[in-house]
Design a protein around this motif. Structure first.
Motif, PDB file in Angstrom:
ATOM      1  N   PRO A  86       0.806  -1.227   0.000  1.00 44.07           N
ATOM      2  CA  PRO A  86       0.000   0.000   0.000  1.00 44.07           C
ATOM      3  C   PRO A  86       0.837   1.275   0.000  1.00 44.07           C
ATOM      4  N   ALA A  87       1.908   1.318   0.815  1.00 49.52           N
ATOM      5  CA  ALA A  87       2.751   2.522   0.858  1.00 49.52           C
ATOM      6  C   ALA A  87       3.417   2.760  -0.495  1.00 49.52           C
ATOM      7  N   PHE A 390      -7.858  -7.732   2.641  1.00 53.39           N
ATOM      8  CA  PHE A 390      -9.092  -8.389   2.209  1.00 53.39           C
ATOM      9  C   PHE A 390      -9.146  -9.775   2.853  1.00 53.39           C
ATOM     10  N   LYS A 391      -9.923  -9.910   3.916  1.00 51.80           N
ATOM     11  CA  LYS A 391     -10.017 -11.189   4.623  1.00 51.80           C
ATOM     12  C   LYS A 391     -10.548 -12.270   3.697  1.00 51.80           C
ATOM     13  N   GLU A 392      -9.998 -13.475   3.867  1.00 55.34           N
ATOM     14  CA  GLU A 392     -10.344 -14.587   2.971  1.00 55.34           C
ATOM     15  C   GLU A 392     -10.245 -14.123   1.506  1.00 55.34           C
ATOM     16  N   PHE A 401     -17.336  -4.550  -1.205  1.00 57.09           N
ATOM     17  CA  PHE A 401     -17.394  -3.209  -1.778  1.00 57.09           C
ATOM     18  C   PHE A 401     -18.681  -2.469  -1.406  1.00 57.09           C
ATOM     19  N   GLU A 402     -19.437  -2.990  -0.428  1.00 54.94           N
ATOM     20  CA  GLU A 402     -20.644  -2.290   0.010  1.00 54.94           C
ATOM     21  C   GLU A 402     -20.295  -0.956   0.651  1.00 54.94           C
ATOM     22  N   LYS A 403     -19.222  -0.933   1.426  1.00 55.79           N
ATOM     23  CA  LYS A 403     -18.758   0.295   2.063  1.00 55.79           C
ATOM     24  C   LYS A 403     -17.332   0.573   1.594  1.00 55.79           C
ATOM     25  N   GLN A 404     -17.235   1.393   0.559  1.00 55.35           N
ATOM     26  CA  GLN A 404     -15.925   1.688  -0.023  1.00 55.35           C
ATOM     27  C   GLN A 404     -14.972   2.300   1.001  1.00 55.35           C
ATOM     28  N   SER A 405     -15.516   3.044   1.959  1.00 58.14           N
ATOM     29  CA  SER A 405     -14.669   3.727   2.940  1.00 58.14           C
ATOM     30  C   SER A 405     -13.914   2.755   3.835  1.00 58.14           C
ATOM     31  N   ILE A 407     -12.344   0.096   2.774  1.00 60.40           N
ATOM     32  CA  ILE A 407     -11.171  -0.410   2.066  1.00 60.40           C
ATOM     33  C   ILE A 407     -10.070   0.633   2.181  1.00 60.40           C
ATOM     34  N   PRO A 408      -8.924   0.292   2.775  1.00 61.87           N
ATOM     35  CA  PRO A 408      -7.861   1.288   2.958  1.00 61.87           C
ATOM     36  C   PRO A 408      -7.437   1.908   1.634  1.00 61.87           C
ATOM     37  N   PRO A 409      -7.042   3.175   1.649  1.00 61.63           N
ATOM     38  CA  PRO A 409      -6.596   3.838   0.412  1.00 61.63           C
ATOM     39  C   PRO A 409      -5.402   3.108  -0.216  1.00 61.63           C
ATOM     40  N   TYR A 410      -5.345   3.132  -1.525  1.00 61.99           N
ATOM     41  CA  TYR A 410      -4.237   2.581  -2.308  1.00 61.99           C
ATOM     42  C   TYR A 410      -4.079   1.063  -2.141  1.00 61.99           C
ATOM     43  N   CYS A 411      -5.195   0.385  -1.838  1.00 62.08           N
ATOM     44  CA  CYS A 411      -5.162  -1.077  -1.733  1.00 62.08           C
ATOM     45  C   CYS A 411      -5.925  -1.754  -2.871  1.00 62.08           C
ATOM     46  N   PHE A 412      -6.987  -1.109  -3.365  1.00 59.03           N
ATOM     47  CA  PHE A 412      -7.699  -1.594  -4.547  1.00 59.03           C
ATOM     48  C   PHE A 412      -7.299  -0.686  -5.700  1.00 59.03           C
TER      49      PHE A 412
END
Length: 476
Positions: A86-87, A390-392, A401-405, A407-412
């Motif tokens: 991510p970094a 992303f668990k499992e 992807f129901e709650k985009q917030s 998902i940590p930034p720069y991971c998807f």
């Protein structure tokens, strides 16, 4: 006196040499670990071989296990630093020390004036012009055109067929959509000539850039020349139509819009910029969306629960439409679950294995120096399949992807991230949703073969083209 001057000059030269050698040794010590490999070729062949045998992720993991998340190598003719995590993604997609960059093979085929090669004001000007045409406010007007092009594809290629190979069918669908919306080319001989040369051009995109008659790269360059001639003719025809007042930028294609940009605000694009960026969009819009659609078909055939959810959402929308009535932008806004399925496809089977950036000034990351002129290579799956993010991660689960917030930034990073997110994101989303709507409301399908695995060449491609048996549910 002369001897003293000569001695002083020799001492000065020795000091300069010692300084340069010391600086070089210090720099080398600060470079990331790793081997550059064979000059020019480097690790290009081993990476391509890994992708084509579907072991690309293992190639990445082995490299990380050996050298860590930062390492140096040579890829496609250039010294390269490989970064993961991510970094690293944030650094890649937001640092002003990096600019868009593709391997020499891709740059030479697309053209040097495409937005991935331009920097500074030129990049901003070209990206701004293209992005304006692809933003939601403008795309609203093109939903009807997309709708008709996609329905026509299914009428011709699915409706009267018992069996369809999904992968080539989706590639032809996305190519037709690009011809319609980007170039304004109607069905006919020009499209057919363009698609033949376009496919030949793609064959050498990821290749060692050696221009010899027997190489894929050489054949791709020849095909690119022919594609350029076809597109130049289209550009001239549209320029003439504009001058005669026969069309306007408000209701036409991207080429017409770019040609109509005024010079008073410094927005105008050169003919070479229009051509090279048309080729770029043709490639970007062709493969990525076609791959997403292909693997959605595959997923829905194998997963009855997700299939039922997608069908229910789309049938609700279909029931509000009169026979033959086109979808609207408001209809697309209701397709939330369908888009989550597409996002999960993009996470688990990202069309892009990775990408490149060019270093425009010396920069440090993770305690290592990345010299000016080098390229940075990043990989998608490292974060997409990270269990801590992303668990499992191996499980297909659109609810992520129901709650985009969350998902940590720069991971998807299927479409990039941050200020450098792909300008064609909304266009790809629109095209995907319209196509899925007509597939699930008009057809049922089942896989013809048990082996539905895929390889990368370099993008994911199902073995045998993913053949399916078709059952018609309703007319188009």
């Amino acid at each position: 006196m002369a001897s003293a001057q000569l001695l002083a000059l020799i001492l000065a030269l020795l000091l300069i040499i010692i300084h340069l050698l010391t600086k070089d040794r210090k720099q080398n010590k600060r470079l990331p670990p790793g081997s550059m490999g064979i000059p020019i070729i480097g690790q290009s062949l081993s990476l391509l071989r890994a992708m084509r045998t579907n072991t690309g992720e293992r190639w990445i993991k082995d490299r990380i296990n050996k050298y860590g998340p930062i390492s140096k190598l040579s890829l496609f003719g250039g010294p390269t630093v490989f970064l993961t995590g991510p970094a690293a993604n944030k650094f890649i997609f937001s640092s002003d020390s990096l600019t868009l960059k593709q391997p020499q093979s891709i740059t030479r085929i697309i053209g040097s004036q495409n937005m991935m090669e331009l920097i500074g004001a030129d990049h901003k000007r070209v990206r701004g012009a293209v992005s304006y045409f692809l933003k939601p406010e403008i795309l609203r007007k093109y939903v009807g055109k997309l709708d008709e092009e996609i329905r026509q594809h299914f009428r011709t290629n699915w409706f009267s067929h018992q069996q369809v190979k999904v992968s080539p069918s989706m590639k032809r669908l996305t190519f037709n959509v690009i011809c319609s919306t980007i170039f304004g080319i109607k069905q006919g001989t020009t499209r057919e000539a363009l698609v033949n040369e376009f496919n030949n051009m793609l064959a050498g995109m990821w290749a060692v850039p050696i221009n010899l008659p027997f190489t894929h790269f050489h054949n791709s360059l020849k095909a690119r020349e022919k594609v350029g001639k076809i597109l130049n003719r289209i550009i001239e025809e549209k320029r003439s139509a504009l001058q005669r007042g026969e069309c306007s930028s408000e209701d036409e294609d991207l080429i017409t819009y770019l040609l109509s940009l005024g010079t008073d605000k410094g927005e105008t694009l050169t003919e070479e910029e229009i051509l090279d960026n048309a080729v770029l969009l043709m490639i970007a819009g062709h493969d990525t969306t076609a791959i997403v659609l292909t693997f959605i078909v595959r997923q829905l055939a194998n997963d009855p629960i997700i299939y039922a959810s997608v069908v229910n959402e789309q049938e609700e929308i279909a029931n509000t439409k009169a026979p033959g009535e086109a979808l609207t932008w408001d209809d697309l806004l209701k397709m939330k679950y369908t888009w989550r399925v597409a996002q999960e496809i993009l996470r688990t089977i990202p069309p892009l294995f990775g990408g490149f950036r060019r270093v425009i000034k010396d920069v440090e990351f993770g305690g290592y120096l990345i010299p000016k002129g080098w390229q940075v290579f990043w990989n998608t799956s490292v974060t997409h399949m990270d269990e801590s993010i992303f668990k499992e991660s191996e499980k297909f689960d659109p609810s992520r992807f129901e709650k985009q917030s969350e998902i940590p930034p720069y991971c998807f990073i299927a479409f990039g991230a941050g200020p450098r997110i792909c300008p064609g994101y909304e266009f790809a989303k629109t095209e995907t949703l319209v196509a899925v709507h007509y597939m699930v409301t008009r057809f049922k399908w089942s896989l013809c073969c048990k082996d539905d695995t895929f390889v990368r060449d370099p993008m994911p491609s199902p073995k045998q083209g993913l053949p399916v048996l078709i059952e018609v549910k309703a007319s188009l």
